[in-house]
Design a protein around this motif. Sequence first.
Motif, PDB file in Angstrom:
ATOM      1  N   GLY A 416       0.837  -1.067  -0.058  1.00 16.13           N
ATOM      2  CA  GLY A 416      -0.097  -0.050  -0.034  1.00 16.13           C
ATOM      3  C   GLY A 416       0.841   1.250  -0.140  1.00 16.13           C
ATOM      4  N   SER A 417       0.286   2.426   0.470  1.00 16.33           N
ATOM      5  CA  SER A 417       1.214   3.653   0.637  1.00 16.33           C
ATOM      6  C   SER A 417       1.760   3.616   1.838  1.00 16.33           C
ATOM      7  CB  SER A 417       0.104   4.708   0.211  1.00 16.33           C
ATOM      8  OG  SER A 417      -0.900   4.879   1.476  1.00 16.33           O
ATOM      9  N   SER A 441       6.159  -7.234  -1.300  1.00 19.08           N
ATOM     10  CA  SER A 441       5.092  -6.261  -1.074  1.00 19.08           C
ATOM     11  C   SER A 441       3.922  -6.899  -1.202  1.00 19.08           C
ATOM     12  CB  SER A 441       5.259  -4.778  -1.963  1.00 19.08           C
ATOM     13  OG  SER A 441       4.285  -3.997  -1.478  1.00 19.08           O
ATOM     14  N   MET A 443       0.269  -7.964  -0.120  1.00 22.12           N
ATOM     15  CA  MET A 443      -0.868  -7.385   0.827  1.00 22.12           C
ATOM     16  C   MET A 443      -1.108  -8.855   1.469  1.00 22.12           C
ATOM     17  SD  MET A 443      -3.168  -5.271  -2.145  1.00 22.12           S
ATOM     18  CE  MET A 443      -4.654  -5.014  -0.991  1.00 22.12           C
ATOM     19  N   GLY A 467      -3.244  -1.115   5.915  1.00 27.04           N
ATOM     20  CA  GLY A 467      -4.381  -0.577   5.019  1.00 27.04           C
ATOM     21  C   GLY A 467      -5.924  -1.099   5.039  1.00 27.04           C
ATOM     22  N   ASP A 468      -6.773  -0.671   4.325  1.00 25.26           N
ATOM     23  CA  ASP A 468      -8.186  -1.012   4.649  1.00 25.26           C
ATOM     24  C   ASP A 468      -7.941  -2.385   3.516  1.00 25.26           C
ATOM     25  OD1 ASP A 468      -7.843   1.076   2.839  1.00 25.26           O
ATOM     26  OD2 ASP A 468     -10.035   0.982   2.490  1.00 25.26           O
ATOM     27  N   GLY A 469      -7.310  -2.058   2.402  1.00 23.74           N
ATOM     28  CA  GLY A 469      -7.173  -3.098   1.330  1.00 23.74           C
ATOM     29  C   GLY A 469      -6.361  -4.411   1.912  1.00 23.74           C
ATOM     30  N   SER A 470      -5.285  -4.271   2.533  1.00 24.57           N
ATOM     31  CA  SER A 470      -4.842  -5.351   2.922  1.00 24.57           C
ATOM     32  C   SER A 470      -5.381  -5.973   4.223  1.00 24.57           C
ATOM     33  CB  SER A 470      -3.224  -4.919   3.630  1.00 24.57           C
ATOM     34  OG  SER A 470      -2.547  -4.804   2.488  1.00 24.57           O
ATOM     35  N   ASN A 495      -8.915   4.478   4.018  1.00 28.76           N
ATOM     36  CA  ASN A 495      -8.711   5.426   2.969  1.00 28.76           C
ATOM     37  C   ASN A 495     -10.019   4.969   2.071  1.00 28.76           C
ATOM     38  OD1 ASN A 495      -7.434   3.594   1.763  1.00 28.76           O
ATOM     39  ND2 ASN A 495      -5.578   4.809   2.145  1.00 28.76           N
ATOM     40  N   GLY A 497     -10.140   2.429   0.013  1.00 28.23           N
ATOM     41  CA  GLY A 497      -9.476   1.956  -1.346  1.00 28.23           C
ATOM     42  C   GLY A 497      -7.909   2.029  -1.185  1.00 28.23           C
ATOM     43  N   PHE A 498      -7.455   2.010  -2.631  1.00 26.72           N
ATOM     44  CA  PHE A 498      -6.059   2.078  -2.710  1.00 26.72           C
ATOM     45  C   PHE A 498      -5.290   3.519  -2.945  1.00 26.72           C
ATOM     46  CE2 PHE A 498      -7.001  -2.125  -5.153  1.00 26.72           C
ATOM     47  CZ  PHE A 498      -7.468  -2.730  -4.136  1.00 26.72           C
ATOM     48  N   SER A 499      -5.140   4.054  -1.824  1.00 20.68           N
ATOM     49  CA  SER A 499      -4.261   5.480  -2.040  1.00 20.68           C
ATOM     50  C   SER A 499      -3.214   5.186  -2.795  1.00 20.68           C
ATOM     51  CB  SER A 499      -3.796   5.929  -0.631  1.00 20.68           C
ATOM     52  OG  SER A 499      -3.109   7.014  -1.015  1.00 20.68           O
ATOM     53  N   SER A 500      -2.261   4.197  -2.570  1.00 17.23           N
ATOM     54  CA  SER A 500      -1.125   3.759  -3.455  1.00 17.23           C
ATOM     55  C   SER A 500      -1.435   3.745  -4.751  1.00 17.23           C
ATOM     56  CB  SER A 500      -0.377   2.617  -3.004  1.00 17.23           C
ATOM     57  OG  SER A 500      -1.306   1.420  -2.979  1.00 17.23           O
ATOM     58  N   ILE A 501      -2.264   2.536  -5.279  1.00 16.36           N
ATOM     59  CA  ILE A 501      -2.494   2.254  -6.697  1.00 16.36           C
ATOM     60  C   ILE A 501      -3.280   3.377  -7.263  1.00 16.36           C
ATOM     61  CG2 ILE A 501      -3.117   0.738  -8.422  1.00 16.36           C
ATOM     62  CD1 ILE A 501      -0.426  -0.195  -6.757  1.00 16.36           C
TER      63      ILE A 501
END
Length: 621
Positions: A416-417, A441, A443, A467-470, A495, A497-501
């Motif tokens: 993630g971010s 990396s 998840m 993160g919420d995704g992981s 957040n 969703g995916f801040s990173s992607i």
Amino acid sequence: MKTRRMTMAQALVGFLKNQHVERDGQEHRFFMGAWGIFGHGIVAGLGQALQQNPDFRYYLCRNEQAGVHVATAFAKARNRLSTFACTSSIGPGATNMVSGAATATINRLPVLLLPGDIFARRNVAPVLQQLESEHSQDISVNDAFRPVSRYWDRINRPDQLPFAVMEAMRVLTSPATTGAVTLALPQDVQTEAWDYPAELLEKRVWHIGRAPSERVVLERAAGLIRGAKKPLIIAGGGVIYSEASEALARLAQRTGIPVAETQAGKGSLPFDHPQNLGAIGVTGTPGANVAAREADLVITIGTRLSDFTTASKTAFQNPSVRFVNINVAEMDAHKHAGLPLVADARVALEELTTALEGYSVEAGYASSIASWRQQWEAETDRLFNLRHGPPISQGEVIGIVNRHSRPVDVVVCAAGSLPGDLHKLWRTRQPKGYHLEYGYSCMGYEIAGGLGVKMADPSREVYVMVGDGSWLMMSSEIVTSIQEGYKLNVILLDNHGFSSIGGLSQSIGSEGFGTDYRRRTSSGQLDGEPLPVDFVACAAGLGAHAARAVTREDLEQAMEAIRGEERTSVIVVEVDKEARLPGYESWWDVPVSEVSEIGSTRRARKHYEEAVKKERYFLGS
Ligand SMILES: Cc1ncc(C[n+]2csc(CCOP(=O)(O)OP(=O)(O)O)c2C)c(N)n1
Ligand SMILES: [Mg+2]
């Protein structure tokens, strides 16, 4: 020959529980037990053997992939001197471990995988979960482990076992070759008895050496450093696994050469060491990246030089830059056409310090290092105290968690971010305080990995930042942490969703397409309301203590409150996805579509075509 009649599985467990390693005169039990989930492919063979060996503990996980992550994180936290075996049934249980195997191998961390396999005897095939093939019967899903294992074998007869396990140990205990080792265990063969040589089951101690460097190569390296105007050290995970932090600190302090850290190498020096420029590369600090850009000599130690470190080969722009690579693995030592100093990091650093007696960097460079450091500390303080929102910024959350953790405590993260932000901002005070899985990396590593770290040293508090995704991908080992009585402190940054992607998608002109956790609307896109996931209820439902924090003050209070909790605790904090940390003096190669119907993509492609020109080949001798 003295023998013992045992099943193949019993002999395997008997062997594993007697393996030890020794480094620097200190002995460590190598396998602390086995993680797994039973199924028909393993319950009667290896399952029975584990039952009759209670001194080789069986740990039940919720997902086989997570079991491998626990083992991998444990091995990383123990500097590769101890690990676990991981077992599964045949079929889906086995293939669940493939991602775990890749994570271990890419990060050069030892873990032994024991997937059950289809019958060697074949007469009852196809068995439940068997993958059939028209061109061979010597194929099963376990062949998928071949590319992600440093050693792979299938035990088709009980008398093959001794030779397979000895090879497995050779590979697992070698600092240069370690990674995942897979021994596929056909369901029938596990239960077959043979007269095993008694010697196989005796205590065995594998020496883990510290290879010195070759004299002439060391002298050449020292000569190159003495001739350099702007040398830079890049410290990778090898510094930490070799326990070379003090040796590195001494060399850096005596010579004044600045040190930049990769993800795996962060913590090699305490953040406030006068030569520590912090993170390097795509997620690096401005000082480290400017130093890399201008360096005429880069001394890498224990790093794979991944694209995140080299900024996709754009980090080093000095036309005459050369590399000296200190590494136990020849492959890494030869990267960038560097001078290969194939040696243990600690030994090589000690030898170099002696060879560099009297040398130190010039005053102008020394003062740049000091001012880069000062500017970065000010920037970190600014980001820690942004007072954005609520939702607050991720940088502030990192600041609060950092401040509430003790120097011995460990932050754990993977995807993630957060990894990039932690790489930049986390103030690491001890070599084992920063545990990032950023080779794969993966998840889902975060919580399982946190459990492995906690088991490796229960005296440290473990702060898992996820993160919420992981979390949604794999939070199941919360249950396992409660089963085993190990407390984790989980900070879940929601957040939606995916801040990173999402950010990456914006930067390549794709406007965040497909990266939000929102309802699908009549537009056909995921652009509706955020999905109503109640993470506090999720965490509580798994048996954890759970709390929500909205403001900075809430988070401070929640961090205080979980100190007194005995159970695994989860703090859910909403963060602003758009309040991202900037990048500093760096770039990452993610190719943008050459032609497109979307204007933003066409514009991003133009930028891309300029940026990619900075990529360099390092072939000079
Ligand atoms: C198993 C796996 N699938 C996909 C990816 C690609 N990926 C990297 S980060 C990311 C999003 C992570 O979301 P979250 O955990 O919420 O972190 P955030 O980006 O919001 O900080 C994805 C999908 C990955 N690294 N691992
Ligand atoms: Mg997220």
